[in-house]
Design a protein around this motif. Structure first.
Motif, mmCIF file in Angstrom:
data_model
loop_
_atom_site.group_PDB
_atom_site.id
_atom_site.type_symbol
_atom_site.label_atom_id
_atom_site.label_comp_id
_atom_site.label_asym_id
_atom_site.label_seq_id
_atom_site.Cartn_x
_atom_site.Cartn_y
_atom_site.Cartn_z
ATOM 1 N N ILE A 82 8.281 6.556 5.259
ATOM 2 C CA ILE A 82 8.491 5.240 5.866
ATOM 3 C C ILE A 82 10.000 5.032 5.957
ATOM 4 O O ILE A 82 10.714 5.146 4.955
ATOM 5 C CB ILE A 82 7.852 4.124 5.012
ATOM 6 N N ILE A 83 10.490 4.757 7.153
ATOM 7 C CA ILE A 83 11.925 4.530 7.328
ATOM 8 C C ILE A 83 12.285 3.147 6.796
ATOM 9 O O ILE A 83 11.663 2.149 7.137
ATOM 10 C CB ILE A 83 12.327 4.664 8.810
ATOM 11 N N VAL A 84 13.301 3.120 5.933
ATOM 12 C CA VAL A 84 13.787 1.871 5.346
ATOM 13 C C VAL A 84 15.240 1.691 5.758
ATOM 14 O O VAL A 84 16.048 2.615 5.647
ATOM 15 C CB VAL A 84 13.689 1.895 3.802
ATOM 16 N N LYS A 109 6.679 4.769 10.593
ATOM 17 C CA LYS A 109 6.513 3.412 10.064
ATOM 18 C C LYS A 109 7.873 2.946 9.552
ATOM 19 O O LYS A 109 8.702 3.771 9.143
ATOM 20 C CB LYS A 109 5.489 3.414 8.925
ATOM 21 N N THR A 110 8.093 1.627 9.563
ATOM 22 C CA THR A 110 9.402 1.113 9.145
ATOM 23 C C THR A 110 9.275 -0.053 8.168
ATOM 24 O O THR A 110 8.265 -0.760 8.138
ATOM 25 C CB THR A 110 10.222 0.631 10.358
ATOM 26 N N LEU A 111 10.319 -0.228 7.374
ATOM 27 C CA LEU A 111 10.452 -1.354 6.451
ATOM 28 C C LEU A 111 11.865 -1.914 6.593
ATOM 29 O O LEU A 111 12.834 -1.147 6.669
ATOM 30 C CB LEU A 111 10.259 -0.886 5.001
ATOM 31 N N LYS A 167 3.412 -4.360 -5.448
ATOM 32 C CA LYS A 167 3.708 -3.681 -4.171
ATOM 33 C C LYS A 167 2.931 -4.292 -3.001
ATOM 34 O O LYS A 167 2.738 -3.658 -1.971
ATOM 35 C CB LYS A 167 3.395 -2.175 -4.256
ATOM 36 N N VAL A 168 2.487 -5.546 -3.163
ATOM 37 C CA VAL A 168 1.718 -6.208 -2.104
ATOM 38 C C VAL A 168 2.627 -6.554 -0.928
ATOM 39 O O VAL A 168 2.301 -6.295 0.232
ATOM 40 C CB VAL A 168 1.039 -7.489 -2.642
ATOM 41 N N ILE A 169 3.786 -7.144 -1.233
ATOM 42 C CA ILE A 169 4.703 -7.569 -0.168
ATOM 43 C C ILE A 169 5.228 -6.362 0.589
ATOM 44 O O ILE A 169 5.308 -6.360 1.822
ATOM 45 C CB ILE A 169 5.857 -8.417 -0.754
ATOM 46 N N VAL A 170 5.589 -5.305 -0.135
ATOM 47 C CA VAL A 170 6.101 -4.101 0.514
ATOM 48 C C VAL A 170 5.058 -3.520 1.461
ATOM 49 O O VAL A 170 5.357 -3.172 2.606
ATOM 50 C CB VAL A 170 6.533 -3.050 -0.532
ATOM 51 N N LYS A 171 3.809 -3.453 1.003
ATOM 52 C CA LYS A 171 2.746 -2.901 1.845
ATOM 53 C C LYS A 171 2.541 -3.754 3.097
ATOM 54 O O LYS A 171 2.363 -3.237 4.206
ATOM 55 C CB LYS A 171 1.435 -2.811 1.050
ATOM 56 N N ASN A 172 2.570 -5.066 2.919
ATOM 57 C CA ASN A 172 2.368 -5.966 4.057
ATOM 58 C C ASN A 172 3.540 -5.938 5.032
ATOM 59 O O ASN A 172 3.386 -6.270 6.205
ATOM 60 C CB ASN A 172 2.149 -7.402 3.574
ATOM 61 N N ILE A 174 5.319 -3.282 5.877
ATOM 62 C CA ILE A 174 5.442 -2.035 6.643
ATOM 63 C C ILE A 174 4.994 -2.250 8.077
ATOM 64 O O ILE A 174 3.915 -2.769 8.338
ATOM 65 C CB ILE A 174 4.613 -0.905 5.981
ATOM 66 N N LYS A 175 5.851 -1.871 8.994
ATOM 67 C CA LYS A 175 5.549 -2.065 10.412
ATOM 68 C C LYS A 175 5.150 -0.740 11.055
ATOM 69 O O LYS A 175 5.854 0.256 10.909
ATOM 70 C CB LYS A 175 6.767 -2.631 11.142
ATOM 71 N N ILE A 176 4.016 -0.771 11.721
ATOM 72 C CA ILE A 176 3.561 0.398 12.472
ATOM 73 C C ILE A 176 3.884 0.134 13.931
ATOM 74 O O ILE A 176 3.558 -0.936 14.463
ATOM 75 C CB ILE A 176 2.049 0.634 12.280
ATOM 76 N N GLU A 177 4.530 1.079 14.554
ATOM 77 C CA GLU A 177 4.935 0.881 15.946
ATOM 78 C C GLU A 177 3.717 0.688 16.830
ATOM 79 O O GLU A 177 2.777 1.480 16.823
ATOM 80 C CB GLU A 177 5.737 2.088 16.434
ATOM 81 N N LYS A 178 3.744 -0.417 17.563
ATOM 82 C CA LYS A 178 2.645 -0.711 18.470
ATOM 83 C C LYS A 178 2.836 0.031 19.779
ATOM 84 O O LYS A 178 3.947 0.275 20.212
ATOM 85 C CB LYS A 178 2.575 -2.220 18.739
#
Length: 454
Positions: A82-84, A109-111, A167-172, A174-178
């Motif tokens: 995941i790119i941060v 995926k990005t954060l 790790k709830v906020i981190v998981k939520n 994460i952006k998946i490219e649409k």
């Protein structure tokens, strides 16, 4: 696994930047497991403000690897990660753009640590990387260099992971490219367009122009047409085959060329713009006491207006400001209806023209100063504006109050010689619309250079 990165670029126009430096740290949530740091030759000029900010100049990058030479390593170190990044949408867009130039689809995926920080560490004064890390006591070196900023982001991200225990906020976050909502054929059109000021022409399959527009960013405006959901946008999306354009540099040039092109071509989706683009105007008359009165009225009167407006409201707004700037009476500018003195006289801000106390000569001089400034009737002048590149200017010629046309000249080209000047000018039609466009542009752009030719 995470790939925490920072990218420095050449700056410049959207989607036309190039990478000058990249730093990537592979991070497993506890420690750095791999890293890649490199200068990159962007094969394009670096904007001066970026050189001042980062210290990276073209000489430093002369022997640096080009992007295609480091692309394989970037793919490897970010694979299954995941790119941060701090403002990840920017860094991810830059990477995608570079890979797209190579014909390679780069998707991860990005954060974003800006967004995470706002959720997990609320009420900070600033969420810029420098100020945020300083406030949190995170050591930082080489600010605005890829390695320094990427390492600071690693330390910040580690702190954010510790704060988000479940790790709830981190998981939520994460952006998946649409997938793009724009049809592939429309995306191909967009790719060929510049992010410059100019006029664009939307054509159907027969080559007919169906819409003409102007924009400070042609590419961005076409994207809006292609993603719009209103009736006109949907019809354009269905009929469009290609888009051509003309760079103008100057917004005034774009406005004038758009108006002329719509009149000449009458595109089916420009019906609203074919009607007059102004509705109200500023007029004057001299009353029985010899004072010049000003008033806003509909623009279909027989006499020539001083200047024109898109709406009555914009005309009134202009008149209130002008009355303040030129110390004019509200009664004699149609802003305050009264048979006696105006409100400003009561608060000692009017010299009494409303009740014949101020000599008409001194009052009329101020009114004439306003008329002189905002009307180019009988004037001979040049308007100088931006050109299509940094070494060029656009020029607009007014002779005897009539718009003659426009052209472009190099900065080192002398335009004092009238014969040379006229050879640079491309004739354009003078009409009520061009007068309105020029006058409203002059009102909105106070720093515009105007050369008096009298």
């Amino acid at each position: 696994m995470y790939a925490i990165l920072d990218i420095e670029t050449t700056g410049g126009k959207y989607n036309e930047e190039g990478i000058t430096e990249i730093a990537i740290y592979q991070f497993d949530g506890h420690k750095v497991t791999d890293q890649f740091i490199s200068l990159v030759n962007p094969e394009r000029e670096i904007q001066p403000f970026v050189v001042n900010l980062t210290g990276i100049n073209s000489k430093m990058l002369k022997n640096a690897p080009k992007f295609y030479e480091v692309a394989k390593r970037i793919v490897e170190i970010t694979e299954d990660c995941i790119i941060v990044a701090h403002n990840s949408s920017f860094d991810y867009r830059i990477l995608k753009t570079e890979f797209k130039r190579l014909g390679f689809p780069f998707k991860r995926k990005t954060l974003c640590t800006v967004e995470l920080s706002q959720q997990l560490i609320p009420d900070m004064n600033s969420y810029s990387l420098g100020k945020l890390t300083r406030a949190l006591g995170i050591p930082m070196s080489d600010r605005h260099r890829a390695n320094g900023d990427a390492m600071a982001t690693v330390k910040l991200f580690k702190m954010l992971l510790n704060k988000d225990l479940d790790k709830v906020i981190v998981k939520n976050a994460i952006k998946i490219e649409k997938k793009s909502k724009i049809a592939p054929n429309l995306l191909d059109i967009i790719e060929e367009l510049p992010s410059d000021t100019g006029v664009y022409y939307i054509h159907n399959a027969n080559g007919d122009i169906i819409y003409i527009g102007k924009s400070k960013n042609i590419r961005k405006r076409i994207v809006q047409h292609f993603t719009g959901t209103n009736s006109k946008s949907k019809k354009i999306q269905k009929l469009v085959s290609t888009v051509t354009y003309e760079k103008t540099g100057s917004e005034l040039a774009a406005l004038l060329k758009e108006s002329a092109a719509i009149k000449a071509n009458k595109p089916i989706f420009n019906r609203a713009l074919r009607r007059t683009i102004f509705t109200h105007a500023l007029y004057s008359f001299t009353d029985s006491n010899g004072y010049i009165n000003l008033f806003i009225d509909k623009s279909n009167r027989e006499e020539a207006p001083i200047t024109t407006f898109n709406t009555r409201a914009s005309g009134k707004h202009f008149m209130f400001k002008a009355a303040d700037d030129y110390n004019l009476c509200q009664k004699l500018t149609d802003l305050y209806t009264t048979k006696t003195s105006c409100f400003k006289y009561e608060v000692k801000e009017c010299n009494g023209a409303c009740i014949n106390e101020e000599p008409k000569e001194s009052y009329n001089k101020r009114v004439n100063d306003l008329i002189e400034k905002y009307s180019y009737s009988n004037k001979n002048m040049l308007i100088i504006d931006k050109g299509r590149d940094i070494e060029e200017k656009s020029v607009f010629l007014i002779e005897d109050g009539i718009f003659k046309g426009m052209g472009y000249f190099d900065l080192n080209h002398q335009i004092n010689n009238k014969a040379i000047l006229k050879s640079l000018i491309t004739p354009m039609e003078n009409n009520k619309d061009t007068q309105h466009i020029i006058q409203s542009y002059l009102r909105r752009n106070k720093r515009l250079k105007v050369v008096d030719l009298n």
